[in-house]
Design an enzyme around this catalytic site. Structure first.
Site, PDB file in Angstrom:
ATOM      1  N   CYS A 101       0.826  -1.207   0.000  1.00  0.00           N
ATOM      2  CA  CYS A 101       0.000   0.000   0.000  1.00  0.00           C
ATOM      3  C   CYS A 101       0.863   1.261   0.000  1.00  0.00           C
ATOM      4  CB  CYS A 101      -0.934  -0.001   1.200  1.00  0.00           C
ATOM      5  SG  CYS A 101      -0.084  -0.128   2.788  1.00  0.00           S
ATOM      6  N   ASN A 129      -7.978   5.774  -0.123  1.00  0.00           N
ATOM      7  CA  ASN A 129      -7.529   4.429   0.217  1.00  0.00           C
ATOM      8  C   ASN A 129      -7.022   3.773  -1.061  1.00  0.00           C
ATOM      9  OD1 ASN A 129      -7.295   1.678   0.874  1.00  0.00           O
ATOM     10  ND2 ASN A 129      -8.953   1.787   2.367  1.00  0.00           N
ATOM     11  N   HIS A 163      -1.544   0.870   7.341  1.00  0.00           N
ATOM     12  CA  HIS A 163      -1.920   1.169   5.972  1.00  0.00           C
ATOM     13  C   HIS A 163      -1.340   2.524   5.597  1.00  0.00           C
ATOM     14  CE1 HIS A 163      -4.089   0.068   2.459  1.00  0.00           C
ATOM     15  NE2 HIS A 163      -5.083   0.938   2.576  1.00  0.00           N
TER      16      HIS A 163
END
Length: 631
Positions: free
Chosen positions: A419, A599, A581
């Site tokens: 990520c 995201n 994350h």
């Protein structure tokens, strides 16, 4: 062979002597194999159809016959040693009908006449002007003068001469040891001394033949000509087709054209340097690390980079088969050698392999990757473990790489835990999308080269194919044709489609190149956003604690054009941000105290994973703010 009397004195072969005989027999058989393969690289080079090449082919055949006779003599003596070691007595074979070429003392042999240099025809006349006389002439038919092929041939001739000279010394030592052992046993000696005459023939004559070629090419280099295709609007011929392949049109012929000056000599030098890999094909495995040095590899890369794309493809295409196998053996051997020199050579060889992948003809890519499998990064593990089955590759080479520029919505993370990399790509696409397209170059063969800046070193180009990892779907998918069902696959890594569902590969290719740079997809899970950002931009990235950062600070960073990525804590509040994350910041509303975050997960159809968050509510979930300029 005929049975003869026992060794003089009726001596019995002792265990120690039997071991010596077996060892000598093994050495002679190994030498025989290497002797027979001395000209393997020369014979694999495609011809040009010229009288010069026809005469050279005749010489090569004669040399090979002499080498085969050498090998036969070595094998015959090895068989005798095996018999003696087993306790049997055999007489030496009588000298056979050796060919004149095999016993010729040098280039004056009547069976292998020297080839005088053939002067080039007048400037402006077709290359077929040389076909007027001599073997191989076609009565005025067009002849292709290919400087790349001739350059490779000249280099491989010199390489074969060097191998023959070195192997001749090795054979002489092995034969001498054998003769001394037989003399101690009272066995007759002498016939095996004939082995090695073919090696001497190649060592003497091959450099002369190479000189003939280079002289001819040097004369052609002085002429201001280039090759073009004759025909109405016909494009220039690509030399990337395999040696010996027929032109696309049976009526195509090549003639000199005064349009632009050409440099056959420069092409030949580059091709000759690449032919070094052919030398490794016949080398012993324990000698592989010494076949290439760092300076030599750098010279190859520099000369290869100077060639135009079609010419480069033609040069690389000549490495099919044995040379690529030798290159793979060199890479494997260097990778397992911890010496500092070997480590440097291995790094340079890896860079050269990357150059080859970028410039190879499309039909050579598969063979290149098979010879050097690390050119494809290690695949990510399939979601769900082994139950999902093996990871397969999906060829996306026909899809668009970039459509209307790089956009944050093009990025979808996929199943790889990177990520941080996806967030950095999204941030750059928001702040400086041109950077991503500038650092990406599509090569003529369909591969893509992406420029990274790992560490504090110089820029590094990493080349990847458009083969993306995927898993097979348990339920077959429709092929779109009525009544037909096909096998479905789901890509594992970054999405190869944009937010609109259109093919757009740049994020997936950036990820694949980043994985290659770090040793495979499994190696890039759970990494550093600051390291990824610096590698992508070449500029240092900074980190600051989230609690010490205000909304105004975030706004100022974005206003300066910096990329901002928020790294969350390993535990976050329910309803807040995802733990462990990374989120790129796309915009800041300082008046309302909120920040727009994306995201990086691949969004569901119709969604974009973009949302406004009150900074005061999510700051506790954020551990670090990573930021940095793009230029």
């Amino acid at each position: 062979m005929h049975e003869g009397p026992a060794p003089r004195g009726g001596a019995v072969v002792s265990a120690g002597t039997a071991d010596d005989l077996g060892r000598h027999a093994t050495a002679l058989r190994r030498a025989a194999t290497e002797v027979a393969a001395v000209l393997s690289g020369v014979r694999s080079t495609g011809g040009t159809g010229s009288p010069l090449r026809a005469r050279l082919d005749g010489r090569v055949l004669a040399w090979q016959a002499a080498l085969d006779a050498d090998a036969e003599a070595l094998l015959a003596r090895a068989a005798l040693l095996d018999r003696l070691a087993a306790g049997s007595a055999w007489a030496l074979p009588a000298p056979g009908p050796w060919s004149a070429a095999a016993i010729s003392p040098g280039p004056t042999s009547s069976r292998v006449p020297p080839v005088p240099p053939v002067p080039p025809g007048p400037i402006g006349r077709p290359a077929s002007a040389e076909a007027g006389a001599g073997a191989g002439g076609s009565g005025g038919a067009p002849v292709r003068f290919d400087p790349v092929l001739l350059g490779v041939l000249a280099a491989r001739l010199r390489s074969a001469a060097d191998r023959a000279a070195a192997l001749g010394r090795t054979v002489a030592v092995a034969v001498g040891e054998t003769e001394r052992t037989l003399a101690r046993m009272g066995s007759p000696t002498g016939t095996v001394g004939m082995a090695g005459r073919g090696l001497r023939l190649v060592a003497v004559e091959a450099p002369n033949a190479a000189g003939d070629i280079e002289l001819r090419m040097a004369r052609f280099a002085a002429a201001p000509i280039t090759l073009r295709r004759v025909g109405p609007g016909g494009p220039p011929e690509r030399i990337s087709r395999p040696p010996g392949a027929r032109p696309a049109s049976p009526t195509a012929r090549f003639v000199p054209s005064p349009a632009r000056p050409a440099s056959p000599t420069a092409l030949a030098v580059a091709a000759g340097l690449l032919a070094l890999f052919g030398a490794g094909a016949g080398a012993r495995s324990d000698a592989v690390p010494d076949t290439l040095g760092v300076d030599r590899l750098r010279a190859v890369r520099a000369r290869l980079a100077d060639l135009p794309d079609p010419t480069r493809a033609g040069v690389i295409g000549l490495l099919r088969g044995g040379p690529l196998t030798a290159l793979g053996a060199m890479a494997a051997r260097l990778a397992g050698t911890p010496k500092p020199g070997a480590v440097l050579a291995a790094a340079e060889l890896a860079g050269l392999a990357d150059d080859l992948l970028a410039g190879a003809p499309p039909d050579l890519l598969g063979e290149l990757v098979r010879a050097l499998p690390w050119l494809e990064p290690a695949a990510p593990p399939p979601p769900g473990g082994e139950r999902s089955g093996p990871v397969v590759g999906v060829d996306r080479s026909g899809d668009a790489i970039v459509r209307d520029g790089a956009d944050p919505g093009d990025v979808g993370q996929g199943a790889v835990a990177d990520c941080y990399l996806a967030a950095a790509l999204i941030g750059i696409a928001r702040q400086d999308p041109a950077l991503l397209t500038e650092r990406l170059r599509r090569n003529p063969n369909g591969t893509v080269t992406i420029t990274f800046h790992p560490g504090s070193g110089a820029p590094v180009g990493v080349t990847v194919t458009a083969m993306l990892p995927a898993r097979r779907l348990s339920a077959p998918a429709s092929t779109g044709r009525e009544g037909e069902r096909g096998e479905g696959v789901q890509e594992i890594a970054m999405d190869g489609d944009n937010a609109a569902g259109q093919p757009e590969l740049w994020p997936a290719l950036y990820e694949k190149a980043y994985a290659r740079l770090h040793g495979g997809y499994p190696a890039i899970g759970f990494g550093s956003a600051s390291l990824a950002l610096g590698t992508l931009t070449g500029r240092p990235a900074s980190r600051r604690a989230a609690r010490a950062t205000s909304v105004a600070d975030l706004a100022a960073l974005l206003d300066r054009g910096e990329v901002v990525v928020l790294a969350t804590r390993s535990r976050t509040r329910s309803g807040g941000l995802v733990a462990a994350h990374a989120y790129p910041a796309l915009a800041v509303d300082a008046a309302r105290g909120r920040v727009l975050l994306r995201n990086p997960w691949d969004p569901a159809p119709g969604a974009d994973n973009v949302r406004w968050y009150a900074w005061s509510q999510v700051v506790a979930d954020v551990h670090t703010v990573v930021h940095g300029p793009t230029r």
